[in-house]
Enzyme design. Structure first.
Site, PDB file in Angstrom:
ATOM      1  N   ASP A  74      52.718   5.116   8.979  1.00  0.00           N
ATOM      2  CA  ASP A  74      51.600   4.863   8.073  1.00  0.00           C
ATOM      3  C   ASP A  74      51.519   3.373   7.755  1.00  0.00           C
ATOM      4  O   ASP A  74      52.534   2.732   7.526  1.00  0.00           O
ATOM      5  CB  ASP A  74      51.826   5.659   6.778  1.00  0.00           C
ATOM      6  CG  ASP A  74      50.519   6.070   6.149  1.00  0.00           C
ATOM      7  OD1 ASP A  74      49.596   5.246   6.109  1.00  0.00           O
ATOM      8  OD2 ASP A  74      50.426   7.219   5.689  1.00  0.00           O
ATOM      9  N   HIS A 118      41.331  10.849  12.468  1.00  0.00           N
ATOM     10  CA  HIS A 118      41.423  10.038  11.257  1.00  0.00           C
ATOM     11  C   HIS A 118      41.184   8.562  11.557  1.00  0.00           C
ATOM     12  O   HIS A 118      40.451   7.894  10.831  1.00  0.00           O
ATOM     13  CB  HIS A 118      42.801  10.248  10.614  1.00  0.00           C
ATOM     14  CG  HIS A 118      43.027   9.450   9.375  1.00  0.00           C
ATOM     15  ND1 HIS A 118      42.338   9.691   8.209  1.00  0.00           N
ATOM     16  CD2 HIS A 118      43.857   8.410   9.110  1.00  0.00           C
ATOM     17  CE1 HIS A 118      42.748   8.833   7.285  1.00  0.00           C
ATOM     18  NE2 HIS A 118      43.660   8.044   7.802  1.00  0.00           N
TER      19      HIS A 118
END
Lengths: 398, 160
Positions: A216, A308
């Site tokens: 992330d 995403h």
């Protein structure tokens, strides 16, 4: 005369002896390494004074606490200045690994240990203090998004103090010190704790492997680059705000029970990146730029339309943000469901122009929304950093 | 000129150092709390280091916010820890430090002329025998409780 048998025995003993020697040698080496590692971690000191508040343009630390406050009714502009005076002195000392003034437990100041803390101001604070005209351009409360399931206990706040460090004890001590000096002015609205990697486990940086397994924080502007400065730091507006930034905080719960039912390939398609490397499905390295136009032989996009990273990708150059998310773990239910997710923090010079368009696209169509639920939300303005002899947000509250 | 001197003093205070051979005061703070209101009292804490080669005595001080300033100690009186004035002041031998802290020695401020609030900065003059007075212009008021539980009960002793 040495018999062959005796020689062999002696040899065996010799070998055993040197094996022991090697073992104790490596124990010693390990002990030395440990001492060295502890020392380096404990000593890591981040600069406090400067153009920007600390703890944003810096590799992510191991542990974090966000504490949000609501002002007490009697707190006014001049009390805010006194509060900021206390916090500025506290943060300066803690950043050097020193106890704060009047520290009831100074022995807990074991070193800077990568400590950082910054102070942010919510829109509600400006309103409560009658300072609406001081609200910087683009600094908005977020609208409701259809995937939101926000809980009051994780959301909002007049003021936030975001503390981070590479050591949980240092973090706890520092947080307690800063909260103690805040209580004359405000009450605690919520506190949220998170973590990333322990120093040394992965390469230092702002990415970490979140609890869904993804890396992330990829595709961020590079720390200490001109690009970072233009994405994150305000370069216009009132003097107290230039050098500041606008923070979006989202507590995002992960639905791991259903996520874990997906195979690796499905997970990768939802994200648009390979889990192991973090590389886009069209590349081989985490740093490779995704090729959104690439197609499979059957005509489908390599990076699916619902992925995403496709939805989150900027459609205009200014639609870029700096993400610095921590993970959280808040318990395990009787049936074994883990309550985990992200304390997702992003920083941008203008929430309305940079963050909002991205979030709108994610709201519209992002398959990841199926497994991620925003349960907390807040925005804060982070004033510029203090110079020596000045106080955080001094010009705003003077 | 005066402004520059004040600025310099605060820079030295922030840096936590003073030229060798002098008396130095570091980490000074003053307590703000329920008692630090007009007519009430509070105390100043910090570390006084005697860098001279002779004994100095910390005898008292002055600040605009207090009508009465005394050097106090905590002492066992009739089986109870109480505050009392140190007669003749607090002696600091050459090369040694005296720590003023809650529950120990402190500079007592009484007859406060106004409310002292958390985050306020006050100017405090520390007086010595054997050394020049030292004035600190930015002694921070810290919210703090504890360390001197008999604070409230010692008012009687103070009228002595």
């Amino acid at each position: 005369m040495v018999s062959r048998r005796g020689f062999l025995q002696g040899g065996a003993i010799g070998v055993a002896g040197s094996a022991i020697g090697a073992t104790s040698g490596s124990l010693v080496a390990n002990a030395l390494n440990n001492t060295a590692a502890e020392t380096a971690t404990a000593k890591r000191q981040l600069p406090f004074y400067g153009k920007h508040q600390m703890g944003i343009e810096t590799p992510i630390q191991a542990v974090t606490n966000l504490v949000a406050f609501d002002l007490k009714p009697e707190t006014d502009r001049s009390s805010m200045l006194r509060w900021m005076t206390l916090l500025t002195d506290d943060i300066a000392r803690l950043s050097r690994g020193e106890p704060v003034l009047a520290d009831p437990a100074p022995e807990l100041a074991i070193g800077p240990a990568g400590f950082s803390a910054y102070v942010g101001l919510g829109k509600s604070m400006f309103i409560k203090l009658g300072m609406e005209s001081d609200i910087p351009a683009g600094f908005i409360d977020l609208p409701a998004f259809k995937m939101d399931q926000l809980e009051e206990k994780f959301s909002g706040g007049d003021v936030v103090i975001h503390v981070a460090a590479d050591d949980p004890i240092a973090l706890s001590h520092a947080t307690r010190s800063l909260v103690r000096d805040s209580i004359p002015f405000a009450s605690v609205r919520w506190t949220q704790s998170g973590f990333a990697h322990t120093p040394g486990v992965v390469k230092s940086g702002v990415t970490h492997r979140n609890l869904m397994g993804q890396i992330d924080g990829t595709a961020n502007p590079q720390l200490n680059s001109d690009d970072f400065a233009s994405v994150v730091w305000m370069d216009q507006g009132p003097e107290w705000a230039v050098g500041g930034t606008q923070m979006v905080f989202r507590r995002i719960a992960m639905q791991l029970d259903t996520w874990d039912q997906l195979g690796t390939k499905s997970k990768e398609e939802v994200i648009g990146r390979k889990l192991a490397s973090g590389a886009p499905l069209t590349g081989t390295l985490e740093t490779d730029a995704p090729d959104f136009a690439a197609r499979l032989p059957n005509g489908l996009s390599v990076i699916p339309d619902f992925a995403h990273i496709r939805r989150a990708a900027p459609e205009a150059f200014k639609e870029r943000i700096f993400r610095r998310p921590f993970s959280y773990e808040a318990g395990i239910s009787e049936s074994g469901s883990v309550d985990v997710g992200l304390l997702w923090c992003s920083y941008q010079a203008n929430i309305e122009e940079q963050f909002l368009p991205i979030q709108r696209r994610l709201e519209e169509f992002d398959l990841l929304n199926k497994w991620t639920v925003p349960v907390g939300s807040a925005t804060f303005f982070i004033p510029k950093g203090p110079e020596p002899d000045s106080v955080i947000a001094q010009a705003l509250f003077s | 000129m005066k402004k520059i001197a004040v600025l310099l003093a605060s820079v030295l205070l922030l840096a936590g150092c003073a030229p060798a051979g002098q008396v130095e005061i570091s980490d000074a703070w003053v307590k703000s709390g329920e008692m630090s209101v007009e007519g009430g009292m509070t105390a100043v804490y910090g570390t006084i280091t005697n860098n001279t080669d002779k004994e100095v005595t910390f005898v008292g001080g002055e600040t605009a916010i207090a009508g009465l300033v005394e050097v106090h100690e905590m002492a066992m009186i009739d089986g109870e820890m109480k505050m009392q004035r140190i007669e003749g002041g607090l002696v600091i031998p050459a090369g040694e430090s005296a720590v003023l802290e809650p529950g120990g020695n402190h500079l007592m401020l009484m007859q406060l002329t106004g409310d002292l609030m958390a985050g306020d900065m006050i100017s405090v003059k520390f007086d010595f025998e054997g050394a020049d007075s030292i004035t600190l212009d930015s002694v921070m008021a810290k919210p703090a409780e504890g360390g001197d539980e008999s604070y409230h009960e010692t008012e009687m002793d103070m009228s002595n």
